[in-house]
Write a protein that holds these residues in place. Structure first.
Motif, PDB file in Angstrom:
ATOM      1  N   THR A  63       0.838  -1.210   0.000  1.00 34.67           N
ATOM      2  CA  THR A  63       0.000   0.000   0.000  1.00 34.67           C
ATOM      3  C   THR A  63       0.869   1.255   0.000  1.00 34.67           C
ATOM      4  OG1 THR A  63      -0.114   0.362   2.405  1.00 34.67           O
ATOM      5  CG2 THR A  63      -1.702  -1.204   1.477  1.00 34.67           C
ATOM      6  N   GLY A  64       0.250   2.322  -0.453  1.00 33.70           N
ATOM      7  CA  GLY A  64       0.959   3.600  -0.472  1.00 33.70           C
ATOM      8  C   GLY A  64       1.215   4.123   0.926  1.00 33.70           C
ATOM      9  N   THR A  65       0.299   3.873   1.807  1.00 33.86           N
ATOM     10  CA  THR A  65       0.475   4.321   3.197  1.00 33.86           C
ATOM     11  C   THR A  65       1.692   3.629   3.812  1.00 33.86           C
ATOM     12  OG1 THR A  65      -1.876   4.767   3.417  1.00 33.86           O
ATOM     13  CG2 THR A  65      -0.651   4.429   5.460  1.00 33.86           C
ATOM     14  N   ALA A  66       1.839   2.343   3.565  1.00 34.67           N
ATOM     15  CA  ALA A  66       3.012   1.624   4.084  1.00 34.67           C
ATOM     16  C   ALA A  66       4.280   2.186   3.460  1.00 34.67           C
ATOM     17  CB  ALA A  66       2.889   0.133   3.785  1.00 34.67           C
ATOM     18  N   ALA A  67       4.236   2.441   2.152  1.00 33.89           N
ATOM     19  CA  ALA A  67       5.431   2.969   1.484  1.00 33.89           C
ATOM     20  C   ALA A  67       5.832   4.303   2.102  1.00 33.89           C
ATOM     21  CB  ALA A  67       5.164   3.127  -0.017  1.00 33.89           C
ATOM     22  N   ASN A  68       4.867   5.208   2.206  1.00 34.14           N
ATOM     23  CA  ASN A  68       5.187   6.544   2.731  1.00 34.14           C
ATOM     24  C   ASN A  68       5.661   6.486   4.173  1.00 34.14           C
ATOM     25  OD1 ASN A  68       4.531   7.899   0.394  1.00 34.14           O
ATOM     26  ND2 ASN A  68       2.429   8.334   1.019  1.00 34.14           N
ATOM     27  N   SER A  69       4.912   5.770   4.999  1.00 29.70           N
ATOM     28  CA  SER A  69       5.212   5.858   6.425  1.00 29.70           C
ATOM     29  C   SER A  69       6.489   5.085   6.769  1.00 29.70           C
ATOM     30  CB  SER A  69       4.028   5.400   7.280  1.00 29.70           C
ATOM     31  OG  SER A  69       3.581   4.161   6.849  1.00 29.70           O
ATOM     32  N   ALA A  88      -1.070  17.151   1.889  1.00 21.72           N
ATOM     33  CA  ALA A  88      -0.338  15.908   1.574  1.00 21.72           C
ATOM     34  C   ALA A  88      -1.104  14.695   2.110  1.00 21.72           C
ATOM     35  CB  ALA A  88       1.052  15.949   2.192  1.00 21.72           C
ATOM     36  N   HIS A  89      -1.112  13.651   1.307  1.00 18.53           N
ATOM     37  CA  HIS A  89      -1.779  12.403   1.709  1.00 18.53           C
ATOM     38  C   HIS A  89      -1.271  11.945   3.073  1.00 18.53           C
ATOM     39  CE1 HIS A  89      -3.138   8.144   1.205  1.00 18.53           C
ATOM     40  NE2 HIS A  89      -4.057   8.690   0.456  1.00 18.53           N
ATOM     41  N   ILE A  90       0.033  12.101   3.325  1.00 15.13           N
ATOM     42  CA  ILE A  90       0.575  11.649   4.616  1.00 15.13           C
ATOM     43  C   ILE A  90      -0.061  12.423   5.770  1.00 15.13           C
ATOM     44  CG2 ILE A  90       2.806  10.778   3.789  1.00 15.13           C
ATOM     45  CD1 ILE A  90       4.074  13.435   4.738  1.00 15.13           C
ATOM     46  N   THR A 148       0.966  16.238  -7.336  1.00 12.71           N
ATOM     47  CA  THR A 148       0.443  16.701  -6.050  1.00 12.71           C
ATOM     48  C   THR A 148      -1.020  16.286  -5.878  1.00 12.71           C
ATOM     49  OG1 THR A 148      -0.514  18.785  -6.811  1.00 12.71           O
ATOM     50  CG2 THR A 148       1.867  18.781  -6.326  1.00 12.71           C
ATOM     51  N   GLU A 149      -1.527  16.544  -4.700  1.00  8.35           N
ATOM     52  CA  GLU A 149      -2.930  16.225  -4.397  1.00  8.35           C
ATOM     53  C   GLU A 149      -3.894  17.135  -5.160  1.00  8.35           C
ATOM     54  OE1 GLU A 149      -0.470  16.079  -2.289  1.00  8.35           O
ATOM     55  OE2 GLU A 149      -0.632  14.101  -1.354  1.00  8.35           O
ATOM     56  N   TRP A 150      -3.392  18.218  -5.757  1.00 10.10           N
ATOM     57  CA  TRP A 150      -4.212  19.071  -6.628  1.00 10.10           C
ATOM     58  C   TRP A 150      -4.000  18.707  -8.101  1.00 10.10           C
ATOM     59  CZ3 TRP A 150      -8.459  21.475  -5.773  1.00 10.10           C
ATOM     60  CH2 TRP A 150      -8.691  22.264  -4.646  1.00 10.10           C
ATOM     61  N   MET A 175       9.763  11.651  -1.655  1.00 14.14           N
ATOM     62  CA  MET A 175       8.722  11.961  -2.633  1.00 14.14           C
ATOM     63  C   MET A 175       7.623  10.915  -2.538  1.00 14.14           C
ATOM     64  SD  MET A 175       9.101  12.310  -6.759  1.00 14.14           S
ATOM     65  CE  MET A 175       9.660  14.011  -6.826  1.00 14.14           C
ATOM     66  N   ASP A 176       6.385  11.373  -2.299  1.00 12.30           N
ATOM     67  CA  ASP A 176       5.233  10.475  -2.377  1.00 12.30           C
ATOM     68  C   ASP A 176       4.865  10.383  -3.852  1.00 12.30           C
ATOM     69  OD1 ASP A 176       2.756   9.322  -2.574  1.00 12.30           O
ATOM     70  OD2 ASP A 176       1.825  10.466  -0.948  1.00 12.30           O
ATOM     71  N   GLY A 177       5.258   9.288  -4.464  1.00 13.70           N
ATOM     72  CA  GLY A 177       5.026   9.119  -5.901  1.00 13.70           C
ATOM     73  C   GLY A 177       3.896   8.154  -6.187  1.00 13.70           C
ATOM     74  N   ALA A 178       2.806   8.267  -5.439  1.00  9.63           N
ATOM     75  CA  ALA A 178       1.639   7.433  -5.763  1.00  9.63           C
ATOM     76  C   ALA A 178       1.264   7.644  -7.226  1.00  9.63           C
ATOM     77  CB  ALA A 178       0.464   7.776  -4.849  1.00  9.63           C
ATOM     78  N   ARG A 179       1.482   8.904  -7.710  1.00  6.77           N
ATOM     79  CA  ARG A 179       1.226   9.211  -9.131  1.00  6.77           C
ATOM     80  C   ARG A 179       2.514   9.701  -9.811  1.00  6.77           C
ATOM     81  NH1 ARG A 179      -3.441  11.209  -6.458  1.00  6.77           N
ATOM     82  NH2 ARG A 179      -5.259   9.886  -6.896  1.00  6.77           N
ATOM     83  N   PHE A 180       3.634   9.095  -9.408  1.00  7.86           N
ATOM     84  CA  PHE A 180       4.922   9.458 -10.018  1.00  7.86           C
ATOM     85  C   PHE A 180       4.887   9.211 -11.535  1.00  7.86           C
ATOM     86  CE2 PHE A 180       9.356   8.172 -11.155  1.00  7.86           C
ATOM     87  CZ  PHE A 180       9.996   9.373 -10.886  1.00  7.86           C
ATOM     88  N   THR A 208      -0.243   0.825  -7.850  1.00 10.28           N
ATOM     89  CA  THR A 208      -1.635   0.385  -7.709  1.00 10.28           C
ATOM     90  C   THR A 208      -2.598   1.262  -8.503  1.00 10.28           C
ATOM     91  OG1 THR A 208      -1.060  -0.372  -5.504  1.00 10.28           O
ATOM     92  CG2 THR A 208      -3.404  -0.241  -6.021  1.00 10.28           C
ATOM     93  N   LYS A 209      -2.404   2.586  -8.428  1.00 12.25           N
ATOM     94  CA  LYS A 209      -3.328   3.490  -9.133  1.00 12.25           C
ATOM     95  C   LYS A 209      -3.131   3.416 -10.643  1.00 12.25           C
ATOM     96  CE  LYS A 209      -3.297   6.977  -5.475  1.00 12.25           C
ATOM     97  NZ  LYS A 209      -4.670   6.758  -5.020  1.00 12.25           N
ATOM     98  N   ASN A 210      -2.043   2.782 -11.037  1.00 11.66           N
ATOM     99  CA  ASN A 210      -1.621   2.825 -12.440  1.00 11.66           C
ATOM    100  C   ASN A 210      -1.702   1.443 -13.092  1.00 11.66           C
ATOM    101  OD1 ASN A 210      -0.581   4.238 -14.674  1.00 11.66           O
ATOM    102  ND2 ASN A 210       1.547   3.813 -14.089  1.00 11.66           N
TER     103      ASN A 210
END
Ligand SMILES: Cc1ncc(COP(=O)(O)O)c(C=O)c1O
Length: 350
Positions: A63-69, A88-90, A148-150, A175-180, A208-210
């Motif tokens: 998950t992205g949360t696991a990656a970031n945290s 920020a998502h975090i 970014t979130e925007w 870098m939170d690259g959920a959408r890198f 995951t989003k991709n």
């Protein structure tokens, strides 16, 4: 009608791509060693180094949360400060996981109207922290979201300036690259140019989003910083015993640049949607640079579209502004999906 075709709620609502399912199926045979000591995970390390053109350490998580945290926990001490955007998502969507996994590090937020932070914003809060000494958390990391979130994308010069300022202040850059992928597709540069060449120390690489089923990776461009990661991941319950299934998804993304082809498609659909909305007189709240469109939708329009089973989220805006919505496109959307939404919007909607 397939309900997904009418869902612009999130890129997470899309199914896993056929290439991902094929990769899972391909590795679903025979026995291999567990916990990452397997050929797929070794291949992932090689593919990631090839993709990013450098030595790196890569660790899959689900998950992205696991990656970031877990990435942030590796970068900062429990008494550290992580500077990030207020959206920020975090900060808004991870239930305190970065604070929890870091053992108490504090997120300190900065604002901006478009989701991006700028280099000069760091000086004052960090000077204040230094002045306060032991009474303040220790400035330790900067975390930025790309895209970014925007739905905006940091240009490379912006990233470089921001990371340089962070490093000057002794911060690590996450870098939170959920959408890198969407950001790289927009920037039309190499993954290296969008990350470590701009000064990023650790990247949460989203898949995951991709198009993946569930796979993200933490990539350390400064291998020293990865020293404790494996212990932290295990302790967090995020070390998959059947790691081959995570690694196979990531390999399928990197192979033949599937991740970039997916991101380009999602971005192109967002651009098409944005153009169609503009033509209908609908105001966009932000430049559309990745796969998210933020638009001013009168409440009547949202209700009418939802009655036709279109899905999207209302987006919080300051009191007194017109109501806004977020529309997200995904790798599997085609022009017909976008055009169906546009066709349901009367020309006089604005
Ligand atoms: C910017 C950003 N970071 C990270 C994530 C990953 O979150 P999750 O833990 O749901 O995979 C998301 C998902 O919405 C996101 O939008």
């Amino acid at each position: 009608m397939n309900p997904r075709r009418r869902s612009f709620a999130s890129d997470n609502v899309a199914p896993a791509a056929p290439e991902i399912i094929a990769a899972l199926s391909r590795v679903n045979t025979g026995t291999v060693h567990s916990y990452g000591d397997d050929p797929e995970t070794r291949r992932l390390a090689a593919l990631a180094q090839e993709t990013f053109e450098c030595e790196l350490v890569i660790h899959p998580v689900a998950t992205g949360t696991a990656a970031n945290s877990l990435a942030l926990a590796s970068l900062v001490p429990p008494f550290g400060a992580v500077y990030c955007h207020e959206l920020a998502h975090i900060n808004t969507d991870e239930c305190g996981a970065p604070e929890f996994f870091s053992g108490g590090a504090k997120l300190l937020t900065l604002g901006s109207p478009n989701g991006k932070l700028a280099a000069p914003q760091l000086a004052a809060p960090i000077a204040h922290a230094r002045e306060m000494g032991v009474h303040h958390v220790l400035p330790a990391a900067l975390s930025i979201s790309q895209a970014t979130e925007w739905g905006t994308v940091y240009r490379r010069d912006e990233l470089t300036a921001l990371a340089a300022a962070a490093h000057e202040h002794g911060l690590k850059v996450h870098m939170d690259g959920a959408r890198f992928a969407n950001a790289v597709a927009h920037l039309k540069c190499s993954p290296a140019e969008a990350s470590w060449k701009c000064g990023v120390d650790a990247l949460s690489f989203g898949a995951t989003k991709n198009g993946a089923l569930a796979a993200e990776a933490v990539i350390f461009f400064t291998p020293d910083l990865a020293r404790e990661f494996e212990l932290r991941r295990k302790r967090a319950g995020h070390l998959w015993s059947k790691m081959r299934f995570l690694s196979a998804q990531l390999n399928a993304c990197f192979e033949n640049e599937l991740w970039l082809r997916h991101a380009r498609q999602a971005n192109a659909m967002a651009a098409r949607l944005a153009e169609g909305l503009r033509k209908r007189g609908i105001a966009l709240l932000q430049p559309v640079e990745a796969n998210e469109v933020f638009a001013a939708f009168p409440a009547k329009l949202s209700a009418a579209l939802r009655s036709q089973e279109f899905e999207f989220y209302d987006w919080p805006v300051p009191a007194g502004s017109s109501p806004a919505v977020r529309l997200v496109t995904a790798y599997d959307m085609v022009s017909d999906d976008v055009d169906a939404l546009l066709a349901a919007i009367p020309a006089s909607s604005a």
